[in-house]
Design a protein around this motif. Structure first.
Motif, mmCIF file in Angstrom:
data_model
loop_
_atom_site.group_PDB
_atom_site.id
_atom_site.type_symbol
_atom_site.label_atom_id
_atom_site.label_comp_id
_atom_site.label_asym_id
_atom_site.label_seq_id
_atom_site.Cartn_x
_atom_site.Cartn_y
_atom_site.Cartn_z
ATOM 1 N N ALA A 4 -37.325 -70.492 23.504
ATOM 2 C CA ALA A 4 -37.570 -69.057 23.386
ATOM 3 C C ALA A 4 -36.447 -68.389 22.603
ATOM 4 O O ALA A 4 -35.287 -68.812 22.654
ATOM 5 N N THR A 5 -36.784 -67.343 21.873
ATOM 6 C CA THR A 5 -35.796 -66.578 21.112
ATOM 7 C C THR A 5 -35.994 -65.095 21.376
ATOM 8 O O THR A 5 -37.053 -64.671 21.837
ATOM 9 N N ILE A 6 -34.953 -64.328 21.073
ATOM 10 C CA ILE A 6 -35.041 -62.869 21.109
ATOM 11 C C ILE A 6 -34.449 -62.343 19.814
ATOM 12 O O ILE A 6 -33.692 -63.036 19.133
ATOM 13 N N GLU A 7 -34.811 -61.122 19.489
ATOM 14 C CA GLU A 7 -34.224 -60.447 18.339
ATOM 15 C C GLU A 7 -33.131 -59.525 18.859
ATOM 16 O O GLU A 7 -33.380 -58.654 19.690
ATOM 17 N N HIS A 8 -31.908 -59.746 18.394
ATOM 18 C CA HIS A 8 -30.770 -58.937 18.809
ATOM 19 C C HIS A 8 -30.330 -58.100 17.620
ATOM 20 O O HIS A 8 -30.264 -58.603 16.491
ATOM 21 N N GLU A 9 -30.022 -56.833 17.846
ATOM 22 C CA GLU A 9 -29.703 -55.943 16.730
ATOM 23 C C GLU A 9 -28.442 -56.342 15.967
ATOM 24 O O GLU A 9 -28.319 -56.053 14.783
ATOM 25 N N THR A 10 -27.527 -57.024 16.610
ATOM 26 C CA THR A 10 -26.300 -57.459 15.942
ATOM 27 C C THR A 10 -26.371 -58.894 15.456
ATOM 28 O O THR A 10 -25.943 -59.209 14.345
ATOM 29 N N PHE A 11 -26.920 -59.796 16.285
ATOM 30 C CA PHE A 11 -26.877 -61.226 16.003
ATOM 31 C C PHE A 11 -28.150 -61.774 15.367
ATOM 32 O O PHE A 11 -28.188 -62.943 14.991
ATOM 33 N N GLY A 12 -29.181 -60.967 15.253
ATOM 34 C CA GLY A 12 -30.446 -61.437 14.690
ATOM 35 C C GLY A 12 -31.218 -62.259 15.706
ATOM 36 O O GLY A 12 -31.195 -61.981 16.892
ATOM 37 N N THR A 13 -31.907 -63.290 15.249
ATOM 38 C CA THR A 13 -32.690 -64.138 16.138
ATOM 39 C C THR A 13 -31.751 -65.062 16.898
ATOM 40 O O THR A 13 -30.974 -65.800 16.306
ATOM 41 N N GLY A 32 -31.479 -67.901 20.093
ATOM 42 C CA GLY A 32 -32.148 -68.789 21.035
ATOM 43 C C GLY A 32 -31.369 -68.862 22.341
ATOM 44 O O GLY A 32 -30.280 -68.298 22.483
ATOM 45 N N VAL A 33 -31.921 -69.581 23.278
ATOM 46 C CA VAL A 33 -31.315 -69.701 24.601
ATOM 47 C C VAL A 33 -29.908 -70.293 24.507
ATOM 48 O O VAL A 33 -28.953 -69.751 25.072
ATOM 49 N N LYS A 34 -29.764 -71.390 23.793
ATOM 50 C CA LYS A 34 -28.447 -72.028 23.688
ATOM 51 C C LYS A 34 -27.444 -71.115 22.989
ATOM 52 O O LYS A 34 -26.283 -71.028 23.392
ATOM 53 N N GLY A 35 -27.878 -70.422 21.957
ATOM 54 C CA GLY A 35 -27.001 -69.494 21.255
ATOM 55 C C GLY A 35 -26.562 -68.344 22.142
ATOM 56 O O GLY A 35 -25.400 -67.931 22.123
ATOM 57 N N TRP A 36 -27.505 -67.814 22.928
ATOM 58 C CA TRP A 36 -27.177 -66.707 23.817
ATOM 59 C C TRP A 36 -26.188 -67.159 24.896
ATOM 60 O O TRP A 36 -25.235 -66.446 25.213
ATOM 61 N N LEU A 37 -26.380 -68.343 25.436
ATOM 62 C CA LEU A 37 -25.450 -68.868 26.433
ATOM 63 C C LEU A 37 -24.069 -69.083 25.823
ATOM 64 O O LEU A 37 -23.045 -68.804 26.455
ATOM 65 N N LEU A 38 -24.027 -69.561 24.584
ATOM 66 C CA LEU A 38 -22.751 -69.749 23.905
ATOM 67 C C LEU A 38 -22.052 -68.405 23.698
ATOM 68 O O LEU A 38 -20.851 -68.275 23.971
ATOM 69 N N LEU A 39 -22.783 -67.396 23.241
ATOM 70 C CA LEU A 39 -22.193 -66.069 23.054
ATOM 71 C C LEU A 39 -21.669 -65.510 24.374
ATOM 72 O O LEU A 39 -20.586 -64.915 24.428
ATOM 73 N N THR A 40 -22.414 -65.712 25.441
ATOM 74 C CA THR A 40 -21.994 -65.233 26.762
ATOM 75 C C THR A 40 -20.700 -65.915 27.193
ATOM 76 O O THR A 40 -19.763 -65.262 27.662
ATOM 77 N N ALA A 41 -20.625 -67.229 27.022
ATOM 78 C CA ALA A 41 -19.423 -67.974 27.403
ATOM 79 C C ALA A 41 -18.224 -67.544 26.554
ATOM 80 O O ALA A 41 -17.118 -67.362 27.078
#
Length: 82
Positions: free
Chosen positions: A47-56, A58-67
């Motif tokens: 699954a992916t989301i569109e983020h206004e700063t980071f663009g598209t 994915g789950v792994k990317g979002w977890l990495l950004l959070t960490a």
């Protein structure tokens, strides 16, 4: 999944003492762990989301950004000293 009541106490951005900041960081870590533990083993990780700063993102990317984000706050607190 709604946030735990404990995390909403720290939701407002404000100036905090180092002790309050460390508590907020610990609560954020607990909340992240709660969210991760609620993810079923068979959930779709593509699954992916569109983020206004980071663009598209994915789950792994979002977890990495959070960490990285949480780690950056921990580094900032460590730099404050005792």
């Amino acid at each position: 999944l709604p946030p735990a009541a404990k995390i909403t106490h720290f939701a407002d951005v404000k100036v905090r003492s180092k002790a309050d900041s460390l508590e907020a960081l610990a609560v954020a870590g607990d909340e992240l762990e709660r969210i991760l533990n609620d993810i079923a083993d068979d959930d779709d990780g593509s699954a992916t989301i569109e983020h206004e700063t980071f663009g598209t993102v994915g789950v792994k990317g979002w977890l990495l950004l959070t960490a990285l984000h949480e780690g950056d706050h921990a580094r900032q607190l460590a730099e404050l000293g005792p």
